[in-house]
Design an enzyme around this catalytic site. Structure first.
Site, short mmCIF file in Angstrom:
data_model
loop_
_atom_site.label_atom_id
_atom_site.label_comp_id
_atom_site.label_asym_id
_atom_site.label_seq_id
_atom_site.Cartn_x
_atom_site.Cartn_y
_atom_site.Cartn_z
N HIS A 5 14.85 -3.70 -29.09
CA HIS A 5 14.70 -2.46 -28.32
C HIS A 5 15.95 -1.62 -28.43
CE1 HIS A 5 16.19 -5.67 -25.67
NE2 HIS A 5 16.86 -4.74 -25.01
N HIS B 170 18.11 1.19 -26.45
CA HIS B 170 18.35 1.88 -25.17
C HIS B 170 18.74 3.31 -25.49
CE1 HIS B 170 18.98 -1.76 -22.50
NE2 HIS B 170 19.23 -2.33 -23.68
P1 DGP Z 1 18.96 -5.94 -23.03
O1 DGP Z 1 20.00 -6.45 -22.10
O2 DGP Z 1 19.57 -5.05 -24.11
O3 DGP Z 1 18.11 -7.04 -23.58
O4 DGP Z 1 18.07 -4.95 -22.17
C1 DGP Z 1 16.85 -5.28 -21.60
C2 DGP Z 1 16.47 -4.13 -20.71
O5 DGP Z 1 15.14 -4.29 -20.33
C3 DGP Z 1 17.29 -4.03 -19.43
O6 DGP Z 1 18.05 -2.82 -19.41
C4 DGP Z 1 16.27 -4.01 -18.31
C5 DGP Z 1 14.96 -3.77 -19.03
N1 DGP Z 1 13.83 -4.48 -18.45
C6 DGP Z 1 13.77 -5.80 -18.19
N2 DGP Z 1 12.58 -6.10 -17.64
C7 DGP Z 1 11.87 -4.94 -17.57
C8 DGP Z 1 10.58 -4.62 -17.09
O7 DGP Z 1 9.79 -5.45 -16.63
N3 DGP Z 1 10.22 -3.31 -17.14
C9 DGP Z 1 11.06 -2.34 -17.65
N4 DGP Z 1 10.61 -1.10 -17.66
N5 DGP Z 1 12.29 -2.62 -18.11
C10 DGP Z 1 12.69 -3.91 -18.07
#
Ligand code: DGP
Length: 133
Positions: free
Chosen positions: A118, A120
């Site tokens: 992903h 950001h």
């Molecule tokens: P990373 O640390 O780079 O793996 O970022 C994962 C991101 O995913 C973190 O910023 C929060 C987001 N995230 C985790 N769970 C969910 C979810 O259930 N819904 C959404 N919209 N974002 C989520």
């Protein structure tokens, strides 16, 4: 040690599992998310824990081995390029014309917590550099 680092280390132990990721479940609409862009290959949705006024994620709908950026091989080049295309497209849709930041966390030392590639995208305020230690 911060809770983010502990969470990243715990997540890394599941990294190579074939089990559906949290983001697979968002793609399948099994868990809710605020989706702001969708096409055949990519999905963009708002981060649940925003670090800026605008913070969204761009993911491949089909992870296809891309649990993390460092798993990328030649076959993924077009897909990863498309994710970058979507990132800037949606950033402009979100009004981030003055600028924005694109971040990919890779692995435990990169603080990755979800093992489904992903991007950001963050903006909507003046960002600082360096981003953190
Ligand atoms: P990373 O640390 O780079 O793996 O970022 C994962 C991101 O995913 C973190 O910023 C929060 C987001 N995230 C985790 N769970 C969910 C979810 O259930 N819904 C959404 N919209 N974002 C989520």
């Amino acid at each position: 040690m911060s809770s983010e680092v502990d969470a990243a280390r715990a997540a890394a132990s599941q990294a190579d599992s074939d089990a559906p990721t949290l983001f697979d479940k968002i793609v399948a609409k099994q868990i809710p998310a605020t989706i702001i862009y969708e096409d055949e290959q990519a999905l963009a949705f708002r981060d649940i824990n925003p670090q800026a006024p605008v913070h969204f994620l761009v993911i491949p709908k089909d992870r296809n081995g891309l649990t993390r950026l460092s798993k990328m091989d030649e076959s993924h080049r077009a897909l990863v390029g498309h994710l970058m295309y979507v990132a800037q497209l949606v950033a402009k849709q979100e009004g981030l014309l003055p600028g924005f930041r694109v971040v990919i966390n890779d692995g435990p030392e990169g603080c990755q917590s979800v093992y489904h590639l992903h991007l950001h995208i963050m903006g909507g305020r003046q960002l600082t550099w360096p981003p953190g230690c």
